[in-house]
Design a protein around this motif. Structure first.
Motif, PDB file in Angstrom:
ATOM      1  N   ALA A 133      12.138  28.114  86.757  1.00  0.00           N
ATOM      2  CA  ALA A 133      13.047  29.242  86.605  1.00  0.00           C
ATOM      3  C   ALA A 133      13.098  29.592  85.124  1.00  0.00           C
ATOM      4  O   ALA A 133      13.238  28.700  84.274  1.00  0.00           O
ATOM      5  CB  ALA A 133      14.439  28.866  87.113  1.00  0.00           C
ATOM      6  N   SER A 134      12.979  30.889  84.791  1.00  0.00           N
ATOM      7  CA  SER A 134      12.909  31.253  83.376  1.00  0.00           C
ATOM      8  C   SER A 134      13.610  32.580  83.126  1.00  0.00           C
ATOM      9  O   SER A 134      13.740  33.405  84.032  1.00  0.00           O
ATOM     10  CB  SER A 134      11.457  31.344  82.897  1.00  0.00           C
ATOM     11  OG  SER A 134      10.784  32.434  83.519  1.00  0.00           O
ATOM     12  N   SER A 135      14.037  32.770  81.885  1.00  0.00           N
ATOM     13  CA  SER A 135      14.661  34.031  81.475  1.00  0.00           C
ATOM     14  C   SER A 135      14.425  34.223  79.992  1.00  0.00           C
ATOM     15  O   SER A 135      14.197  33.260  79.244  1.00  0.00           O
ATOM     16  CB  SER A 135      16.162  34.027  81.777  1.00  0.00           C
ATOM     17  OG  SER A 135      16.799  32.924  81.149  1.00  0.00           O
ATOM     18  N   ILE A 136      14.466  35.495  79.549  1.00  0.00           N
ATOM     19  CA  ILE A 136      14.221  35.845  78.150  1.00  0.00           C
ATOM     20  C   ILE A 136      15.452  36.551  77.596  1.00  0.00           C
ATOM     21  O   ILE A 136      15.996  37.456  78.228  1.00  0.00           O
ATOM     22  CB  ILE A 136      12.980  36.742  78.019  1.00  0.00           C
ATOM     23  CG1 ILE A 136      11.732  35.987  78.501  1.00  0.00           C
ATOM     24  CG2 ILE A 136      12.786  37.215  76.577  1.00  0.00           C
ATOM     25  CD1 ILE A 136      10.480  36.827  78.528  1.00  0.00           C
ATOM     26  N   HIS A 137      15.871  36.140  76.396  1.00  0.00           N
ATOM     27  CA  HIS A 137      17.102  36.657  75.808  1.00  0.00           C
ATOM     28  C   HIS A 137      16.877  37.018  74.340  1.00  0.00           C
ATOM     29  O   HIS A 137      16.939  36.145  73.469  1.00  0.00           O
ATOM     30  CB  HIS A 137      18.217  35.608  75.912  1.00  0.00           C
ATOM     31  CG  HIS A 137      18.474  35.162  77.321  1.00  0.00           C
ATOM     32  ND1 HIS A 137      19.453  35.710  78.115  1.00  0.00           N
ATOM     33  CD2 HIS A 137      17.829  34.238  78.091  1.00  0.00           C
ATOM     34  CE1 HIS A 137      19.424  35.134  79.308  1.00  0.00           C
ATOM     35  NE2 HIS A 137      18.447  34.247  79.324  1.00  0.00           N
ATOM     36  N   PRO A 138      16.587  38.284  74.024  1.00  0.00           N
ATOM     37  CA  PRO A 138      16.561  38.700  72.624  1.00  0.00           C
ATOM     38  C   PRO A 138      17.905  38.384  71.967  1.00  0.00           C
ATOM     39  O   PRO A 138      18.954  38.445  72.620  1.00  0.00           O
ATOM     40  CB  PRO A 138      16.314  40.203  72.703  1.00  0.00           C
ATOM     41  CG  PRO A 138      15.680  40.413  74.052  1.00  0.00           C
ATOM     42  CD  PRO A 138      16.311  39.400  74.945  1.00  0.00           C
ATOM     43  N   CYS A 139      17.867  38.054  70.682  1.00  0.00           N
ATOM     44  CA  CYS A 139      19.103  37.631  70.009  1.00  0.00           C
ATOM     45  C   CYS A 139      19.138  38.207  68.603  1.00  0.00           C
ATOM     46  O   CYS A 139      18.180  38.046  67.836  1.00  0.00           O
ATOM     47  CB  CYS A 139      19.185  36.109  69.950  1.00  0.00           C
ATOM     48  SG  CYS A 139      20.697  35.463  69.209  1.00  0.00           S
ATOM     49  N   GLU A 140      20.226  38.873  68.264  1.00  0.00           N
ATOM     50  CA  GLU A 140      20.403  39.367  66.904  1.00  0.00           C
ATOM     51  C   GLU A 140      20.418  38.203  65.922  1.00  0.00           C
ATOM     52  O   GLU A 140      20.782  37.082  66.271  1.00  0.00           O
ATOM     53  CB  GLU A 140      21.698  40.171  66.794  1.00  0.00           C
ATOM     54  CG  GLU A 140      21.703  41.444  67.613  1.00  0.00           C
ATOM     55  CD  GLU A 140      23.044  42.152  67.541  1.00  0.00           C
ATOM     56  OE1 GLU A 140      23.937  41.673  66.808  1.00  0.00           O
ATOM     57  OE2 GLU A 140      23.201  43.178  68.237  1.00  0.00           O
ATOM     58  N   ALA A 141      20.047  38.481  64.695  1.00  0.00           N
ATOM     59  CA  ALA A 141      19.889  37.430  63.687  1.00  0.00           C
ATOM     60  C   ALA A 141      21.214  37.123  63.006  1.00  0.00           C
ATOM     61  O   ALA A 141      21.407  37.381  61.811  1.00  0.00           O
ATOM     62  CB  ALA A 141      18.841  37.845  62.668  1.00  0.00           C
ATOM     63  N   SER A 142      22.152  36.546  63.758  1.00  0.00           N
ATOM     64  CA  SER A 142      23.444  36.171  63.183  1.00  0.00           C
ATOM     65  C   SER A 142      24.017  34.983  63.931  1.00  0.00           C
ATOM     66  O   SER A 142      23.681  34.739  65.095  1.00  0.00           O
ATOM     67  CB  SER A 142      24.434  37.343  63.263  1.00  0.00           C
ATOM     68  OG  SER A 142      24.846  37.558  64.600  1.00  0.00           O
ATOM     69  N   GLY A 143      24.915  34.243  63.273  1.00  0.00           N
ATOM     70  CA  GLY A 143      25.553  33.103  63.907  1.00  0.00           C
ATOM     71  C   GLY A 143      26.394  33.510  65.098  1.00  0.00           C
ATOM     72  O   GLY A 143      26.424  32.818  66.124  1.00  0.00           O
ATOM     73  N   ALA A 144      27.093  34.648  64.977  1.00  0.00           N
ATOM     74  CA  ALA A 144      27.929  35.124  66.081  1.00  0.00           C
ATOM     75  C   ALA A 144      27.079  35.458  67.302  1.00  0.00           C
ATOM     76  O   ALA A 144      27.451  35.147  68.444  1.00  0.00           O
ATOM     77  CB  ALA A 144      28.732  36.343  65.637  1.00  0.00           C
TER      78      ALA A 144
END
Length: 336
Positions: free
Chosen positions: A213-224
């Motif tokens: 089972a897999s998923s992709i999650h783009p993430c902004e470049a911040s700690g929050a």
């Protein structure tokens, strides 16, 4: 400062003979040339850049085109730039760094100015609008990165698809059945940057091959953003035990967020990164990782460019295989 007259005196020849040896405008005997070359090495003489350019009709300058777009991790970009500069200096070339987002107009202006002999282009998109111009320019060029259609170009990069696959293969080997990719910032995917898209494709292909089972999650470049991503992953995928991170800026805050949410690494959650070795090694829990070989890519890009300048044939595509190093952040599923 050593002058051409000093070289001439040391080699026992006239200054004009030294000049001919440097420019190649007139043939001289092999013995005399070797004597001049030995004197140049011993005295540490370096021809004036302007004189070299006049003699060869070249500027001995390479343009490194690296537009600093949003979502780029500048420290890693800097590593590539330093490796290009170091490699170019080894070939007696300087580097003109171009960081403006100018697209085709910027490339054409530089090409028409006679300021540079050749181009190295970074941050390549799958359907990059600069490609038709690069194919038509008289200036040789090398791309660090791959478009969807590399025909007529010279490209080099890490094999990012294989890198994504290697990360999942490692997690599958350890028995993990539910994995996620925390990827580059959303804008990197939106503009179809080649390396990010290829990591995602490799990740998905390997997960499907192993039935994970897999998923992709783009993430902004911040700690929050890292904290929000960790919370979302645990909420939406409670069976998650393996995470691949391809976003250098959030590596540390993401691992911290998982631990603050009650998971231990690697006891409850194994983490694999695609990042420079130094970053992986410096983490509080050293990270299993696929290295981004910026020094090798930059040096080899320069070698390809110098070969093209000399008229030598070069391969269209150079893909460096991924190198995965196992460290403390990964373990068998269910060891916590």
């Amino acid at each position: 400062m050593v002058k051409i007259t000093d070289v001439a005196r040391h080699a026992g020849v006239s200054p004009s003979t030294v000049s001919y040896a440097l420019s190649g405008k007139r043939s001289i005997s092999r013995e005399t040339r070797q004597r001049i070359e030995a004197s140049i090495r011993e005295l540490g003489y370096r021809p004036h850049a302007g004189a070299r350019a006049l003699a060869s009709s070249r500027s001995n300058v390479v343009a490194l085109v690296v537009p600093l777009r949003t979502g780029m991790h500048v420290p890693v970009v800097t590593q590539f730039a330093v490796s290009v500069v170091t490699g170019a200096r080894g070939h007696d070339h300087d580097v003109l760094l171009l960081t403006q987002e100018e697209g085709e107009d910027g490339l054409r202006r530089v090409a028409d100015s006679a300021l540079v002999d050749a181009l190295i282009v970074m941050d390549v998109q799958l359907h990059d609008p600069r490609l038709p111009l690069l194919r038509s320019l008289a200036l040789p060029s090398v791309l660090i990165g791959f478009p969807a259609e590399p025909a007529g170009l010279t490209c080099i990069d890490l094999d990012f698809r294989a890198a994504g696959e290697a990360c999942v293969e490692q997690l599958a080997l350890l028995g993990h059945r539910c994995v996620a990719l925390v990827g580059s910032p959303p804008e990197v995917y939106v503009r179809q940057t080649g390396f990010a898209r290829r990591v995602a494709r490799g990740f998905t292909a390997a997960a499907d091959r192993h039935g994970l089972a897999s998923s992709i999650h783009p993430c902004e470049a911040s700690g929050a953003a890292a904290r929000r991503t960790a919370e979302r992953l645990l909420r939406e995928h409670p069976a998650l035990t393996g995470v691949v991170v391809h976003n250098e800026a959030v590596l540390e805050p993401l691992v911290d967020a998982f631990e603050q949410l009650g998971l231990s690494v690697p006891g409850d959650l194994s983490v694999v990164a695609i990042c420079p070795d130094k970053l992986a090694e410096a983490a509080r829990t050293p990270l299993t990782s696929v290295a981004i070989p910026s020094a090798e890519v930059g040096a080899r890009a320069v070698e390809l460019l110098m070969a093209k300048l000399s008229g030598a044939p070069v391969p269209v595509s150079t893909l460096l295989p991924p190198r995965l190093t196992v460290r403390a952040s990964t373990g068998p599923r269910g060891t916590g």
